[in-house]
Design an enzyme around this catalytic site. Structure first.
Site, PDB file in Angstrom:
ATOM      1  N   HIS A  63       0.818  -1.225   0.000  1.00  0.00           N
ATOM      2  CA  HIS A  63       0.000   0.000   0.000  1.00  0.00           C
ATOM      3  C   HIS A  63       0.849   1.270   0.000  1.00  0.00           C
ATOM      4  O   HIS A  63       0.341   2.348  -0.309  1.00  0.00           O
ATOM      5  CB  HIS A  63      -0.987  -0.003   1.173  1.00  0.00           C
ATOM      6  CG  HIS A  63      -0.432   0.397   2.499  1.00  0.00           C
ATOM      7  ND1 HIS A  63      -0.085  -0.513   3.470  1.00  0.00           N
ATOM      8  CD2 HIS A  63      -0.168   1.609   3.028  1.00  0.00           C
ATOM      9  CE1 HIS A  63       0.356   0.120   4.537  1.00  0.00           C
ATOM     10  NE2 HIS A  63       0.324   1.428   4.295  1.00  0.00           N
ATOM     11  N   ASP A 116       0.087  -7.536   1.744  1.00  0.00           N
ATOM     12  CA  ASP A 116       0.543  -6.140   1.743  1.00  0.00           C
ATOM     13  C   ASP A 116       2.062  -6.026   1.688  1.00  0.00           C
ATOM     14  O   ASP A 116       2.658  -5.197   2.370  1.00  0.00           O
ATOM     15  CB  ASP A 116       0.009  -5.395   2.959  1.00  0.00           C
ATOM     16  CG  ASP A 116       0.020  -3.879   2.737  1.00  0.00           C
ATOM     17  OD1 ASP A 116      -0.107  -3.459   1.583  1.00  0.00           O
ATOM     18  OD2 ASP A 116       0.167  -3.140   3.718  1.00  0.00           O
ATOM     19  N   GLY A 158       4.069   6.722   8.605  1.00  0.00           N
ATOM     20  CA  GLY A 158       5.338   6.811   7.905  1.00  0.00           C
ATOM     21  C   GLY A 158       6.267   5.657   8.223  1.00  0.00           C
ATOM     22  O   GLY A 158       7.282   5.468   7.561  1.00  0.00           O
ATOM     23  N   SER A 210       5.205   2.501   8.163  1.00  0.00           N
ATOM     24  CA  SER A 210       4.672   1.326   7.486  1.00  0.00           C
ATOM     25  C   SER A 210       5.690   0.785   6.492  1.00  0.00           C
ATOM     26  O   SER A 210       6.231   1.516   5.677  1.00  0.00           O
ATOM     27  CB  SER A 210       3.376   1.691   6.752  1.00  0.00           C
ATOM     28  OG  SER A 210       2.743   0.544   6.263  1.00  0.00           O
ATOM     29  N   GLY A 258      -9.304 -26.019  -2.886  1.00  0.00           N
ATOM     30  CA  GLY A 258     -10.552 -25.961  -3.633  1.00  0.00           C
ATOM     31  C   GLY A 258     -11.784 -26.259  -2.811  1.00  0.00           C
ATOM     32  O   GLY A 258     -12.687 -26.974  -3.259  1.00  0.00           O
ATOM     33  N   VAL A 259     -11.826 -25.706  -1.592  1.00  0.00           N
ATOM     34  CA  VAL A 259     -13.014 -25.877  -0.747  1.00  0.00           C
ATOM     35  C   VAL A 259     -13.443 -24.525  -0.209  1.00  0.00           C
ATOM     36  O   VAL A 259     -12.625 -23.623  -0.038  1.00  0.00           O
ATOM     37  CB  VAL A 259     -12.750 -26.829   0.445  1.00  0.00           C
ATOM     38  CG1 VAL A 259     -12.511 -28.244  -0.024  1.00  0.00           C
ATOM     39  CG2 VAL A 259     -11.575 -26.333   1.293  1.00  0.00           C
TER      40      VAL A 259
END
Length: 490
Positions: A118, A149, A221, A223, A279-280
């Site tokens: 981000h 992220d 700042g 992050s 795949g469930v």
């Protein structure tokens, strides 16, 4: 600055007058008393591995933007937790250049930088600022992963950079000391100290939430900066905070290093993430569901739907199975399973332990690769016919009826969905509280398929005679999305 004793006394009196509790710590008896042990030796040299990330991008003027829009990048999973500073554009509707600031760290001495997705998402230009004053423009975004992220950037330094060393986040415990180092606003580095206050934290930011929570201050700042242990190793990537003001209130989150390393390595090799896929569709095992299945504890992941052509279907996993263990690792909650599967090597054969109709069993499944997207078929509506009121049966706060062709058309129910349709939900009933809706279809009762109201009533009577307190229904919406609902029999 020394505060005169008279002023201290006045301030304490003022606090007492305001109704505040005031506690005075006992003073040391000698001048030899010391504070907490210094972390100077550990942090020395680490700050040069941390960088400031400066980005610019062109956005539409404020008059052309969505009035609900915020300065953070569009669709950022951490939008409500953490926004970096932006220069406010003028309100004349003209495109403007806006800036964003964040932190990052050197992953590889050749010039690979890790930061948050981000921080750089949507940027036209990204510049990495080092503590020694150097500025290097990012030549390539090697890859980014919105789900965790994380992003991996490349710069071209004229000599090798100092890179961080990674530690094992799985060894970190609540109460361990950590340091958060950032480079906000190009100040040259900030360091805060705190402890780990929780692990495996889910903040509903994405499907793979598994955050380290810390009270080490992570301010705006910071992050994308690293979270270090007391050996100077990175055990997390600072990502989000919860704060009503934008400043630290002691609740910050970091992506564990073990998770980050897997993602970063994939971004470096492939420029994308390659996650495992079972795949469930799964849901949480509630107390009511556990009781109806004869389980003593509310653990595991309840399979609501098996995707056609998926590894799960090939392995024989069925709707109604409760997955308890995946590849030797316990599935303690529903959200544990996606993380375990995603981190598994594609093509690896693993053993799954599950509960099926109260019987334990094991299956072997070969993990596939998570598709980038899933195709969704539209449901076409048939022309309406003369309405014939169906006969209804009432049970558990529901009015149910056979699923006729007329009702299928009226409620837009896919041809692949079979069962007994719900035509009324009693206001205030347990069914309404659990989000059962008119037009839903009861597919199974206690993991047995039903095709008529009489079969539903018969299955419920059998459950009552068994002495159980609740009955488990498998319910489908019109498009075939399945979920289990446990309704009390009283």
């Amino acid at each position: 600055m020394q505060i005169p004793s008279r002023l201290r006394l006045l301030s304490l009196k003022a606090a007492a007058a305001a109704g505040l509790a005031v506690a005075i710590a006992s003073l040391p008896q000698s001048g030899s008393a010391r504070g907490p042990e210094s972390v100077a030796d550990i942090s020395e040299g680490l700050q040069e591995t941390v960088v400031n990330i400066s980005t610019t991008q062109t956005v539409k003027g404020i008059q052309e933007q969505d009035p609900q829009a915020t300065p953070s990048p569009k669709d950022s999973p951490f939008e409500e937790f953490f926004d970096d500073f932006f220069d406010s554009p003028e309100g004349d509707g003209m495109p403007r250049r806006v800036s964003s600031l964040g932190s990052g760290f050197v992953y590889d001495s050749s010039g690979l930088i890790v930061t948050n997705n981000h921080v750089i998402e949507g940027a036209d230009e990204i510049v990495v600022n080092f503590t020694d004053g150097r500025k290097l423009k990012v030549t390539e975004v090697l890859g980014h992963d919105p789900k965790t992220d994380l992003a991996l950037l490349k710069v071209e330094p004229d000599h090798p950079l100092k890179a961080v060393t990674f530690g094992n986040s799985a060894k970190m415990r609540v109460g361990d000391w950590v340091m958060a180092i950032g480079n906000p606003f190009g100040l040259g580095g900030t360091l805060t100290l705190g402890i780990i206050s929780a692990t495996k934290r889910d903040i509903n930011a994405g499907p793979y939430d598994d955050f380290i929570q810390t009270d080490a201050a992570i301010n705006r700042g910071n992050s994308g900066g690293p979270l270090f242990n007391m050996d100077g190793e990175v055990i997390g990537v600072n990502t989000a905070i919860i704060s009503p003001t934008g400043g630290s209130i002691g609740i910050g989150f970091a992506v564990p290093s073990n998770t980050a390393l897997t993602i970063i390595d994939q971004l470096k090799q492939y420029g994308e993430t390659r996650r495992g896929w079972l795949g469930v569709h799964v849901q949480r095992v509630t107390e009511e569901i556990a009781e109806s299945l004869g389980m003593e504890e509310t653990h595991g992941a309840l399979v609501a739907k098996v995707m056609p052509g998926s590894p799960a279907e090939a392995a024989g996993i069925q709707s109604g199975d409760v997955i308890l263990d995946f590849d030797g690792q316990e599935v303690d909650t529903m959200r544990s399973l996606p993380r375990l599967v995603a981190a598994t090597t594609i093509g690896k054969a693993v053993t799954i332990s599950l509960l099926r109709k109260r019987e334990p069993m094991k299956l072997e499944v070969t993990v596939g690769r998570l598709p980038e997207s899933e195709e969704v078929e539209d449901v076409s509506e048939a022309p309406a016919e003369e309405r014939i009121e169906p006969e209804r049966e009432r049970v558990l706060g529901l009015a149910i009826a056979p699923l006729t062709a007329q009702l299928r058309d009226e409620y837009g129910i896919d041809n692949a969905v079979d069962g007994v349709i719900i035509l009324e939900v009693e206001p205030g009933s347990q069914a309404e509280e659990k989000d059962v809706k008119v037009g839903d279809v009861i597919v199974e009762v206690t993991q047995e398929t039903v095709n008529s109201p009489q079969e539903v009533l018969s299955r419920i009577d059998a459950v009552k005679k068994s002495g159980r307190k609740s009955v488990l229904l498998l319910i489908s919406d019109g498009k075939g999305e399945l979920s289990f609902v446990a309704l009390p029999l009283s």
